[in-house]
Motif scaffolding. Sequence first.
Motif, mmCIF file in Angstrom:
data_model
loop_
_atom_site.group_PDB
_atom_site.id
_atom_site.type_symbol
_atom_site.label_atom_id
_atom_site.label_comp_id
_atom_site.label_asym_id
_atom_site.label_seq_id
_atom_site.Cartn_x
_atom_site.Cartn_y
_atom_site.Cartn_z
ATOM 1 N N LEU A 151 39.442 59.147 45.591
ATOM 2 C CA LEU A 151 40.213 57.894 45.600
ATOM 3 C C LEU A 151 39.522 56.850 46.457
ATOM 4 N N HIS A 152 39.078 57.283 47.637
ATOM 5 C CA HIS A 152 38.440 56.362 48.575
ATOM 6 C C HIS A 152 37.177 55.772 47.958
ATOM 7 N N SER A 153 36.349 56.642 47.389
ATOM 8 C CA SER A 153 35.090 56.130 46.866
ATOM 9 C C SER A 153 35.299 55.303 45.595
ATOM 10 N N LYS A 154 36.207 55.721 44.720
ATOM 11 C CA LYS A 154 36.482 54.904 43.517
ATOM 12 C C LYS A 154 37.073 53.551 43.916
ATOM 13 N N ALA A 155 37.935 53.551 44.921
ATOM 14 C CA ALA A 155 38.570 52.287 45.342
ATOM 15 C C ALA A 155 37.503 51.289 45.784
ATOM 16 N N LEU A 156 36.507 51.768 46.526
ATOM 17 C CA LEU A 156 35.449 50.860 46.991
ATOM 18 C C LEU A 156 34.582 50.377 45.827
ATOM 19 N N GLN A 157 34.305 51.277 44.879
ATOM 20 C CA GLN A 157 33.518 50.855 43.712
ATOM 21 C C GLN A 157 34.279 49.819 42.897
ATOM 22 N N ILE A 158 35.568 50.069 42.701
ATOM 23 C CA ILE A 158 36.399 49.130 41.925
ATOM 24 C C ILE A 158 36.455 47.783 42.647
ATOM 25 N N ASN A 159 36.560 47.832 43.976
ATOM 26 C CA ASN A 159 36.574 46.585 44.750
ATOM 27 C C ASN A 159 35.306 45.788 44.492
ATOM 28 N N SER A 160 34.175 46.476 44.503
ATOM 29 C CA SER A 160 32.948 45.712 44.338
ATOM 30 C C SER A 160 32.839 45.144 42.915
ATOM 31 N N ILE A 161 33.279 45.897 41.907
ATOM 32 C CA ILE A 161 33.289 45.379 40.526
ATOM 33 C C ILE A 161 34.215 44.152 40.425
ATOM 34 N N LEU A 162 35.423 44.300 40.971
ATOM 35 C CA LEU A 162 36.407 43.213 40.839
ATOM 36 C C LEU A 162 36.014 41.989 41.661
ATOM 37 N N GLU A 163 35.469 42.239 42.850
ATOM 38 C CA GLU A 163 35.072 41.115 43.697
ATOM 39 C C GLU A 163 34.021 40.270 42.978
ATOM 40 N N ASN A 164 33.021 40.942 42.395
ATOM 41 C CA ASN A 164 31.982 40.220 41.654
ATOM 42 C C ASN A 164 32.568 39.504 40.448
ATOM 43 N N PHE A 165 33.453 40.204 39.735
ATOM 44 C CA PHE A 165 34.051 39.623 38.537
ATOM 45 C C PHE A 165 34.845 38.354 38.890
ATOM 46 N N PHE A 166 35.716 38.471 39.897
ATOM 47 C CA PHE A 166 36.549 37.309 40.246
ATOM 48 C C PHE A 166 35.708 36.162 40.800
ATOM 49 N N GLN A 167 34.630 36.506 41.486
ATOM 50 C CA GLN A 167 33.699 35.467 41.972
ATOM 51 C C GLN A 167 33.217 34.619 40.794
ATOM 52 N N LEU A 168 32.889 35.292 39.679
ATOM 53 C CA LEU A 168 32.443 34.560 38.476
ATOM 54 C C LEU A 168 33.560 33.681 37.917
ATOM 55 N N CYS A 169 34.796 34.053 38.210
ATOM 56 C CA CYS A 169 35.963 33.271 37.746
ATOM 57 C C CYS A 169 36.292 32.132 38.706
ATOM 58 N N GLY A 170 35.558 32.032 39.823
ATOM 59 C CA GLY A 170 35.890 31.010 40.825
ATOM 60 C C GLY A 170 37.078 31.411 41.681
ATOM 61 N N ILE A 171 37.262 32.718 41.816
ATOM 62 C CA ILE A 171 38.425 33.230 42.549
ATOM 63 C C ILE A 171 37.957 34.238 43.612
ATOM 64 N N THR A 172 38.546 34.146 44.800
ATOM 65 C CA THR A 172 38.268 35.129 45.852
ATOM 66 C C THR A 172 39.276 36.270 45.745
ATOM 67 N N LEU A 173 38.761 37.490 45.689
ATOM 68 C CA LEU A 173 39.636 38.670 45.692
ATOM 69 C C LEU A 173 39.915 39.025 47.160
ATOM 70 N N VAL A 174 41.121 38.688 47.593
ATOM 71 C CA VAL A 174 41.508 38.907 48.997
ATOM 72 C C VAL A 174 41.828 40.377 49.215
ATOM 73 N N ASP A 175 42.708 40.914 48.386
ATOM 74 C CA ASP A 175 43.078 42.331 48.453
ATOM 75 C C ASP A 175 43.741 42.734 47.143
ATOM 76 N N PHE A 176 43.957 44.022 46.961
ATOM 77 C CA PHE A 176 44.647 44.486 45.746
ATOM 78 C C PHE A 176 45.156 45.897 45.962
ATOM 79 N N LYS A 177 46.094 46.266 45.086
ATOM 80 C CA LYS A 177 46.666 47.615 45.100
ATOM 81 C C LYS A 177 46.369 48.281 43.765
ATOM 82 N N ILE A 178 45.912 49.518 43.811
ATOM 83 C CA ILE A 178 45.712 50.268 42.572
ATOM 84 C C ILE A 178 46.379 51.635 42.681
#
Length: 242
Positions: A151-178
Amino acid sequence: MNRHPQIYEGKAKILYATDNPDILLAYFKDDATAFNAQKRGKIVGKGEINCQIAAHLFRSIEAQGIATHYIDCPAVNEMRVKSVQILPIEVVVRNIAAGSLCQQTGLALGTILPQPLVEFFYKNDSLGDPLLTRDRLLLMELATVEQLEILHSKALQINSILENFFQLCGITLVDFKIEFGVDKHEQILLADEISPDSCRLWLIGEPDPNLRVLDKDRFRRDLGNIEDAYQQVLARVLGVKE
Ligand code: TMP
């Protein structure tokens, strides 16, 4: 789609059985709740918007090698998902201090964290979803040591995918729950949803701390223009050329 028995109703979704026992249908509701359902409302069009955003994000995450429960969307507010046993753990990843982290630590809102922070909360409404320690989580047998590492390692990988994705959208990913679930092969799949209900999303370049908010904090904090904010996230997500 003809209705099968409802097997679960959550605050934002209803899960239905399908002809295939390994597949469920998730119907995304317009209902919104906050503060452990003490505050209730409706965000018009939210079901459709969140379903489309979650589908897009699940596809991106899956494309980068992380298994999810997502199959497809037979309707704009319906998602077919693989049947899993949901682990009763809310995994939160934070890049910037906000919400309960500020309330519980005194860190100033907006503090950029030196590295992403992964937290585990007990998914239990009657206890108010309390923050867990690793030892409490293991004591309560909510997951095994091995699952916790995954869970810990997948959460960090997902964070990095989403952070990059939202950056392309002009959005900062502050935090999230999965949330994660275990399938019939004992595989851990990313489950539930990822949407403006479950993320904090701030518009890049907007200095006003209220105007920049594009997520459920608009509902939690009565900031208004909730539908517009959710719609804007969807438009930006769909507009990304990957
Ligand atoms: P928190 O700061 O209130 O702990 O929330 C952290 C993140 O988790 C934030 O993006 C909102 C999301 N969240 C949920 O999706 N469901 C919840 O029940 C709570 C409390 C937070």
